[in-house]
Design a protein around this motif. Structure first.
Motif, PDB file in Angstrom:
ATOM      1  N   LYS A 190      -1.879 -10.450  44.149  1.00  0.00           N
ATOM      2  CA  LYS A 190      -2.371  -9.317  43.330  1.00  0.00           C
ATOM      3  C   LYS A 190      -3.032  -9.965  42.190  1.00  0.00           C
ATOM      4  CE  LYS A 190      -0.994  -4.700  42.312  1.00  0.00           C
ATOM      5  NZ  LYS A 190       0.119  -3.811  42.748  1.00  0.00           N
ATOM      6  N   ASN A 191      -2.726 -11.122  41.649  1.00  0.00           N
ATOM      7  CA  ASN A 191      -3.113 -11.402  40.319  1.00  0.00           C
ATOM      8  C   ASN A 191      -4.278 -12.580  40.641  1.00  0.00           C
ATOM      9  OD1 ASN A 191      -1.504 -10.084  38.817  1.00  0.00           O
ATOM     10  ND2 ASN A 191       0.188 -11.681  38.891  1.00  0.00           N
ATOM     11  N   ASP A 192      -4.804 -12.812  41.720  1.00  0.00           N
ATOM     12  CA  ASP A 192      -5.600 -13.646  41.909  1.00  0.00           C
ATOM     13  C   ASP A 192      -7.030 -13.194  41.605  1.00  0.00           C
ATOM     14  OD1 ASP A 192      -7.858 -15.350  43.466  1.00  0.00           O
ATOM     15  OD2 ASP A 192      -6.129 -16.183  44.707  1.00  0.00           O
ATOM     16  N   ASN A 193      -8.061 -13.969  41.158  1.00  0.00           N
ATOM     17  CA  ASN A 193      -9.139 -13.364  40.627  1.00  0.00           C
ATOM     18  C   ASN A 193     -10.458 -13.331  41.309  1.00  0.00           C
ATOM     19  OD1 ASN A 193      -7.991 -13.089  37.846  1.00  0.00           O
ATOM     20  ND2 ASN A 193      -8.731 -15.039  37.068  1.00  0.00           N
ATOM     21  N   ASP A 194     -10.379 -13.734  42.655  1.00  0.00           N
ATOM     22  CA  ASP A 194     -11.205 -13.881  43.641  1.00  0.00           C
ATOM     23  C   ASP A 194     -11.654 -12.504  44.107  1.00  0.00           C
ATOM     24  OD1 ASP A 194     -13.258 -14.519  45.578  1.00  0.00           O
ATOM     25  OD2 ASP A 194     -11.859 -16.024  46.556  1.00  0.00           O
ATOM     26  N   ASP A 195     -12.899 -11.917  44.222  1.00  0.00           N
ATOM     27  CA  ASP A 195     -13.075 -10.694  44.577  1.00  0.00           C
ATOM     28  C   ASP A 195     -12.732 -10.583  46.215  1.00  0.00           C
ATOM     29  OD1 ASP A 195     -13.898  -9.700  42.263  1.00  0.00           O
ATOM     30  OD2 ASP A 195     -15.894 -10.196  42.715  1.00  0.00           O
ATOM     31  N   LYS A 196     -12.959 -11.430  46.983  1.00  0.00           N
ATOM     32  CA  LYS A 196     -12.599 -11.386  48.414  1.00  0.00           C
ATOM     33  C   LYS A 196     -11.050 -11.299  48.481  1.00  0.00           C
ATOM     34  CE  LYS A 196     -16.574 -14.251  50.080  1.00  0.00           C
ATOM     35  NZ  LYS A 196     -16.991 -15.360  50.641  1.00  0.00           N
ATOM     36  N   VAL A 197     -10.459 -11.982  47.923  1.00  0.00           N
ATOM     37  CA  VAL A 197      -8.829 -11.935  47.796  1.00  0.00           C
ATOM     38  C   VAL A 197      -8.403 -10.661  47.647  1.00  0.00           C
ATOM     39  CG1 VAL A 197      -6.645 -12.744  47.003  1.00  0.00           C
ATOM     40  CG2 VAL A 197      -8.672 -14.527  47.755  1.00  0.00           C
ATOM     41  N   GLN A 198      -9.083  -9.852  46.604  1.00  0.00           N
ATOM     42  CA  GLN A 198      -8.737  -8.666  46.047  1.00  0.00           C
ATOM     43  C   GLN A 198      -9.033  -7.674  47.115  1.00  0.00           C
ATOM     44  OE1 GLN A 198      -6.721  -7.574  43.415  1.00  0.00           O
ATOM     45  NE2 GLN A 198      -6.549  -9.994  43.223  1.00  0.00           N
ATOM     46  N   ASN A 199     -10.286  -7.814  47.886  1.00  0.00           N
ATOM     47  CA  ASN A 199     -10.444  -6.876  48.773  1.00  0.00           C
ATOM     48  C   ASN A 199      -9.403  -6.951  50.114  1.00  0.00           C
ATOM     49  OD1 ASN A 199     -12.572  -5.756  47.680  1.00  0.00           O
ATOM     50  ND2 ASN A 199     -14.172  -7.322  48.723  1.00  0.00           N
ATOM     51  N   ILE A 200      -8.960  -8.235  50.414  1.00  0.00           N
ATOM     52  CA  ILE A 200      -7.810  -8.324  51.269  1.00  0.00           C
ATOM     53  C   ILE A 200      -6.635  -7.703  50.872  1.00  0.00           C
ATOM     54  CG2 ILE A 200      -6.430 -10.170  52.478  1.00  0.00           C
ATOM     55  CD1 ILE A 200      -9.055 -11.946  52.446  1.00  0.00           C
ATOM     56  N   VAL A 201      -6.291  -7.837  49.708  1.00  0.00           N
ATOM     57  CA  VAL A 201      -5.001  -7.049  49.181  1.00  0.00           C
ATOM     58  C   VAL A 201      -5.128  -5.705  49.115  1.00  0.00           C
ATOM     59  CG1 VAL A 201      -3.624  -6.846  46.855  1.00  0.00           C
ATOM     60  CG2 VAL A 201      -4.474  -9.148  47.524  1.00  0.00           C
ATOM     61  N   LYS A 202      -6.149  -5.267  49.011  1.00  0.00           N
ATOM     62  CA  LYS A 202      -6.414  -3.655  49.089  1.00  0.00           C
ATOM     63  C   LYS A 202      -6.188  -3.334  50.532  1.00  0.00           C
ATOM     64  CE  LYS A 202      -9.600  -2.917  45.343  1.00  0.00           C
ATOM     65  NZ  LYS A 202     -11.062  -2.347  44.812  1.00  0.00           N
ATOM     66  N   GLY A 203      -6.676  -3.943  51.419  1.00  0.00           N
ATOM     67  CA  GLY A 203      -6.881  -3.705  52.792  1.00  0.00           C
ATOM     68  C   GLY A 203      -5.252  -3.769  53.284  1.00  0.00           C
ATOM     69  N   ILE A 204      -4.729  -4.851  52.903  1.00  0.00           N
ATOM     70  CA  ILE A 204      -3.322  -5.062  53.214  1.00  0.00           C
ATOM     71  C   ILE A 204      -2.360  -3.931  52.486  1.00  0.00           C
ATOM     72  CG2 ILE A 204      -0.953  -6.439  52.774  1.00  0.00           C
ATOM     73  CD1 ILE A 204      -2.899  -8.847  53.020  1.00  0.00           C
ATOM     74  N   ASP A 205      -2.668  -3.588  51.505  1.00  0.00           N
ATOM     75  CA  ASP A 205      -2.046  -2.453  50.731  1.00  0.00           C
ATOM     76  C   ASP A 205      -2.191  -1.014  51.393  1.00  0.00           C
ATOM     77  OD1 ASP A 205      -0.162  -1.557  48.697  1.00  0.00           O
ATOM     78  OD2 ASP A 205      -1.819  -0.798  47.721  1.00  0.00           O
ATOM     79  N   MET A 206      -3.352  -1.155  51.909  1.00  0.00           N
ATOM     80  CA  MET A 206      -3.624   0.257  52.675  1.00  0.00           C
ATOM     81  C   MET A 206      -2.816   0.544  54.074  1.00  0.00           C
ATOM     82  SD  MET A 206      -7.844   0.570  51.859  1.00  0.00           S
ATOM     83  CE  MET A 206      -8.206   1.756  53.476  1.00  0.00           C
ATOM     84  N   ILE A 207      -2.719  -0.533  54.518  1.00  0.00           N
ATOM     85  CA  ILE A 207      -2.081  -0.817  55.932  1.00  0.00           C
ATOM     86  C   ILE A 207      -0.487  -0.610  55.766  1.00  0.00           C
ATOM     87  CG2 ILE A 207      -1.054  -2.253  57.836  1.00  0.00           C
ATOM     88  CD1 ILE A 207      -3.861  -3.884  57.529  1.00  0.00           C
TER      89      ILE A 207
END
Length: 178
Positions: free
Chosen positions: A91-108
């Motif tokens: 969650k605290n990673d600043n990379d935009d790609k990682v944040q998109n992955i976090v959003k996808g994982i959170d949606m699942i």
């Protein structure tokens, strides 16, 4: 019909013509009535037993439907825990790609929780609540100024309830200001 007692002391039953009537049929009336009463009693007993068996079967069927998937849901709760840990770690990673992955994982994760909720699984609310040994497992106590005694201040593992029955207790840290 008349009854007479003969020389041997036994009763004779005579019809209107004075002929002796067979007493065999008369003697069998009492045992047949008793037999009928026995059959009635057995019938009522079996009917009541059948009724009880039907109720017991319905209750067992209902519990099977409610709690039959308990083992599966218990295993899926571990998957939800792993989703929670992954989201918390990234969650605290600043990379935009990682944040998109976090959003996808959170949606699942959210979709999985919704599916579990539709099947009767609910989360045990812990943070800020008073410790209840029926739903919480205290793994530690810690001083916490500003918090009440026995108030839950940290939740290490979320607990779950399946159709009113505790599936897994929440592992928590409880405030101890003594």
């Amino acid at each position: 019909m008349t009854e007479n007692t003969n020389e041997t002391g036994t009763e004779e039953i005579l019809n209107a013509d004075g002929e002796q009537v067979e007493t065999e049929n008369v003697e069998n009336i009492a045992p047949k009535a008793k037999q009928e009463e026995d059959f009635k009693a057995k019938y009522y007993y079996l009917a009541a037993e059948m009724d009880n068996m039907k109720r017991r079967f319905d209750r067992e069927k209902e519990n099977l439907l409610k709690f039959g998937n308990e083992k599966l849901l218990s295993n899926l709760v571990g998957v939800v825990d792993n989703f929670d840990l992954t989201v918390a770690a990234l969650k605290n990673d600043n990379d935009d790609k990682v944040q998109n992955i976090v959003k996808g994982i959170d949606m699942i994760r959210t979709q999985l929780l919704d599916t579990l909720k539709q099947n009767g699984l609910t989360q045990v609310e812990s943070l800020g609540k008073t410790f209840d040994p029926n739903f919480h497992e205290a793994v530690a106590q810690a001083p916490a100024p500003g918090k009440e005694d026995q108030e839950i201040i940290t939740e290490y593992q979320r607990g779950y309830i399946l159709n009113g029955r505790l599936l897994r207790a929440s592992k928590v840290v409880v405030a101890n200001n003594n």
